[in-house]
Every structure is written in C-alpha cells, then in structure tokens.
Write an enzyme that holds these catalytic residues in place. Sequence first.
Site, PDB file in Angstrom:
ATOM      1  N   PRO A  90       0.827  -1.212   0.000  1.00  0.00           N
ATOM      2  CA  PRO A  90       0.000   0.000   0.000  1.00  0.00           C
ATOM      3  C   PRO A  90       0.857   1.256   0.000  1.00  0.00           C
ATOM      4  O   PRO A  90       1.800   1.371   0.776  1.00  0.00           O
ATOM      5  CB  PRO A  90      -0.805  -0.120   1.303  1.00  0.00           C
TER       6      PRO A  90
ATOM      7  N   CYS B 218       1.451   2.950  11.219  1.00  0.00           N
ATOM      8  CA  CYS B 218       1.297   4.407  11.266  1.00  0.00           C
ATOM      9  C   CYS B 218       1.698   4.990  12.619  1.00  0.00           C
ATOM     10  O   CYS B 218       1.166   4.588  13.650  1.00  0.00           O
ATOM     11  CB  CYS B 218      -0.156   4.779  10.961  1.00  0.00           C
TER      12      CYS B 218
ATOM     13  N   LYS C  90       0.243  -5.806   8.532  1.00  0.00           N
ATOM     14  CA  LYS C  90       1.471  -5.204   7.975  1.00  0.00           C
ATOM     15  C   LYS C  90       2.143  -4.370   9.059  1.00  0.00           C
ATOM     16  O   LYS C  90       1.520  -3.488   9.639  1.00  0.00           O
ATOM     17  CB  LYS C  90       1.136  -4.337   6.765  1.00  0.00           C
TER      18      LYS C  90
ATOM     19  N   ASP D  39      12.573  -1.663  -0.168  1.00  0.00           N
ATOM     20  CA  ASP D  39      13.675  -1.355  -1.083  1.00  0.00           C
ATOM     21  C   ASP D  39      13.866  -2.351  -2.215  1.00  0.00           C
ATOM     22  O   ASP D  39      14.929  -2.358  -2.841  1.00  0.00           O
ATOM     23  CB  ASP D  39      15.005  -1.245  -0.321  1.00  0.00           C
TER      24      ASP D  39
ATOM     25  N   ARG E 289       7.547   1.292  -3.676  1.00  0.00           N
ATOM     26  CA  ARG E 289       8.127   2.319  -4.551  1.00  0.00           C
ATOM     27  C   ARG E 289       8.772   1.726  -5.797  1.00  0.00           C
ATOM     28  O   ARG E 289       8.752   2.330  -6.868  1.00  0.00           O
ATOM     29  CB  ARG E 289       9.139   3.151  -3.752  1.00  0.00           C
TER      30      ARG E 289
HETATM   31  C1  LIG Z   1       4.005   7.534  -0.138  1.00  0.00           C
HETATM   32  C2  LIG Z   1       3.909   6.304   0.699  1.00  0.00           C
HETATM   33  C3  LIG Z   1       2.678   5.911   1.198  1.00  0.00           C
HETATM   34  C4  LIG Z   1       2.569   4.759   1.988  1.00  0.00           C
HETATM   35  N1  LIG Z   1       1.336   4.371   2.435  1.00  0.00           N
HETATM   36  C5  LIG Z   1       1.207   3.251   3.204  1.00  0.00           C
HETATM   37  C6  LIG Z   1      -0.072   2.808   3.658  1.00  0.00           C
HETATM   38  O1  LIG Z   1      -1.130   3.382   3.351  1.00  0.00           O
HETATM   39  N2  LIG Z   1      -0.111   1.703   4.455  1.00  0.00           N
HETATM   40  C7  LIG Z   1       1.016   1.011   4.795  1.00  0.00           C
HETATM   41  O2  LIG Z   1       0.926   0.008   5.517  1.00  0.00           O
HETATM   42  N3  LIG Z   1       2.233   1.386   4.347  1.00  0.00           N
HETATM   43  C8  LIG Z   1       2.344   2.480   3.564  1.00  0.00           C
HETATM   44  N4  LIG Z   1       3.590   2.844   3.072  1.00  0.00           N
HETATM   45  C9  LIG Z   1       4.741   1.940   3.298  1.00  0.00           C
HETATM   46  C10 LIG Z   1       4.902   0.981   2.115  1.00  0.00           C
HETATM   47  O3  LIG Z   1       3.783   0.111   2.000  1.00  0.00           O
HETATM   48  C11 LIG Z   1       6.168   0.115   2.244  1.00  0.00           C
HETATM   49  O4  LIG Z   1       6.104  -0.610   3.430  1.00  0.00           O
HETATM   50  C12 LIG Z   1       7.434   0.958   2.237  1.00  0.00           C
HETATM   51  O5  LIG Z   1       7.381   1.974   1.254  1.00  0.00           O
HETATM   52  C13 LIG Z   1       8.677   0.097   1.981  1.00  0.00           C
HETATM   53  O6  LIG Z   1       8.552  -0.604   0.765  1.00  0.00           O
HETATM   54  P1  LIG Z   1       9.213  -0.075  -0.634  1.00  0.00           P
HETATM   55  O7  LIG Z   1      10.658   0.203  -0.350  1.00  0.00           O
HETATM   56  O8  LIG Z   1       9.003  -1.235  -1.566  1.00  0.00           O
HETATM   57  O9  LIG Z   1       8.476   1.157  -1.018  1.00  0.00           O
HETATM   58  C14 LIG Z   1       3.716   3.991   2.298  1.00  0.00           C
HETATM   59  C15 LIG Z   1       4.959   4.388   1.787  1.00  0.00           C
HETATM   60  C16 LIG Z   1       5.070   5.527   0.995  1.00  0.00           C
HETATM   61  C17 LIG Z   1       6.411   5.905   0.441  1.00  0.00           C
END
Ligand SMILES: Cc1cc2nc3c(=O)[nH]c(=O)nc-3n(C[C@H](O)[C@H](O)[C@H](O)COP(=O)(O)O)c2cc1C
Length: 367
Positions: A16, A101, A140, A204, A227
Amino acid sequence: MRLGSLTLSSNLFLSPLAGYTNLPFRLTVREVGGLGLATTDLVNARSLLEKNSKALKLIETSPADRPLAVQLFGSVPEEMRDAAAQLETLGVASVDINMGCPVRKVCKVGGGSAMMTELDKTAALVKGMVEAVKIPVTAKMRLGWDDQNITAPDLARALENVGVAAIFVHGRTRQQGFSGTINLDGIRTVVEAVKNVPVIGNGDVTTPQAAKKMIDDTGCAGVSVGRGAFYNPWIFLHTLHYFSTGERLPEPSFAERVRVMCRHFDLMIEVFGEEHGCRMFRKVAPWYAKRFGPANEFNKQVVRIASRAEFLQVLDHYRRWREQFLDEAGELKPRFAPPPLVASFMQEPAVAGREHIPVPKGPVEVW
Ligand SMILES: Cc1cc2nc3c(=O)[nH]c(=O)nc-3n(C[C@H](O)[C@H](O)[C@H](O)COP(=O)(O)O)c2cc1C
C-alpha cells in the site's frame, strides 16, 4: 502461494502506498503482469462504516482488479471487525491491518504502530476480525518501534496464534522512517518466530535479484514491493520470470514505458475524470520519466497538464526533444542512460547510504 483460503498466482505483492495505490495504478500493474495480490491505500475503518465518500473512493474497484486486499486502519475492535465484515460482503479477497502508522493522534488511542507495542490488545483486536470473516486477515508491520524495541517477532507469533493469514514486514523500524538499509536479519527473525504463517518481506526491492536475495536470506514466503513498482510496473512480471527461469529480462524499451504510462494516464482519467485525473497524474508521470533518460523537459511541462490533449502535446514535444540523446539506432547514447537500479541491501553500505530510492510526496513521515 496461499493466504489462508486464498490461492494467489504469484508470491509477489503490491504494498500500500497512500495516495498512489489507487484503482488506475493497480490495474496498470496487473495488466503488465506477475502480481499475486494488490492492496489499496489504507482506509479508516470508521469512515468506511460511516460510508464516507473518500473512504468509498479508496475501495473503488472493478472486475479486472482481482484479487484485491483492502488495508484497514483503526484501533476500536468492534469497528475493525465490522469494517472487515463489510469488506467481505463487498467481495474483497482479503483484509490487511495497518500496524505501521506512527501519527500521535492514532497511536494515543492504540492504533497504527502503537499496535506493535501492545501485543495482547492487538492480538485480541485481530482475533475479533478473524472470527468475523472467512476471508484472510493479514497484518502489515515494521520491525518495531525502534532498535531497542524490535517487537515484530513476538507480535507475529501472537497474531499467528489468533489466526492471521500472513504477516507483511517492512525491514525497518518506525524510528528509521525510510533511512538506512533494509535489515534482512530482522525480517529473518520474524520468519523464524512463526510456525506456519507466511511472512512477506518488504522494503527497497527494486529488481528481481533483490527480490530473490530477500527470499534467500530471510526465508520469507514472498515479497511486497511499493516504490519499486512505481518506478517500474514491470518488476512483478520480470521477477516472476527470473524466479521461474533464472533469466533476467531486459529493461523495458522507451516505447514500452511510454505505452504503459499512457495506459495508466487513461485509466486515471476514466476513474477520476479528466481534470482531477490530470492533476493526480502530474505527480505520477515523473516516476515513469526517471527511467526515460534525460527528462527535465518532460518533468517541467507535465506538472502543468490540465487535459488529455495537453498531456499528449507534452509527450510529443518531449519525444522530439529527446532525439538529441539518441544514437542512429534510436537508442539512448550510453552516457545518457539511467544507471541500473540496485536495492539498498545489495550495495556496499557507503553507497547504500548515498543512493536510496526517492520517497514520493505525501505524508511519508507517517509510513
Ligand atoms: C508515499 C507512501 C505511502 C505509503 N502508504 C502506506 C499505507 O497506506 N499503508 C502502509 O501500511 N504502508 C504504507 N507505506 C509503506 C509501504 O507500504 C512500504 O512498506 C514501504 O514503502 C517500503 O517498501 P518499498 O521500499 O518497496 O516502497 C507507504 C509508503 C510511501 C512511500
């Protein structure tokens, strides 16, 4: 890959990303292929029960958007239970619970990352949800509040005991925000803490090799990408291919990147209307452009688009402007090609500290 009663076509998940993992983006990624399960932005359980229009927009879906998980957020057990039941009635495939959060207002009343510090209370809340629905309930979390409080292993165990179907763990603490590298050992301790429930690693992952390393080093059952999918909606397809053949597919061509970006744009307009869709796409297009090679001309103009015609004009102008960086075969001259993507945990620590994945605009201090 199984999540409780749900069988998925792959062990790859879309994380998400509040403000980004909307219906158009999910459909785009699904069309490209390889994805096992997509998740919505987080949705406030109470707002959903009150049928708040913003909450309903967040769970907007379509037949092609399957299987879909909705991420719920809240701390009142009855509200979380009833919201999960409502989602089940609507045909959602699984419900995920946000335990990451850190906003004070939320943590003060026991929601978000505070859930990671109050294991018994959290387990009781999750138990109420699990008992109220037949669809899988997942959680999560991050590794813990800070380095001194790595609670994810204990929490994962407590949640397994109350019937959670999977644990998603971002390999950083809440205190870390998005800094530093992913702690693969930390993810492994969560995997080792549970008996049967699948643990999905997160953080990441920008390449198929990084997804494989995360699985190999931690024993996690699958990988969730946030991301990295925004940069590269092909990541799931390419990773699945790499897992099954060991072969690394070439990066998508510029034409393919533009094709998928245009599809994403059209879906955005379909779902949000031309004006709002264009406004929203202003922050999406530059993510595609990160892999176009030189793109300042595109980025400068795309942040002002107000109609589909303007978007096509910007793209047309950019295509012509970009020609100066191409060789006779129409490929980017090597010195203009974007550097290969490498995940933080696949680099030397000094390099990883310098080159982390950009964090999209939004309340990211919250995630
Ligand atoms: C802009 C943004 C919004 C996010 N929104 C949520 C969210 O709504 N719920 C959640 O559990 N994590 C949220 N995350 C965390 C991501 O789900 C994920 O755990 C985190 O970005 C690490 O993974 P990645 O490196 O693949 O992005 C958010 C992260 C970003 C950057």
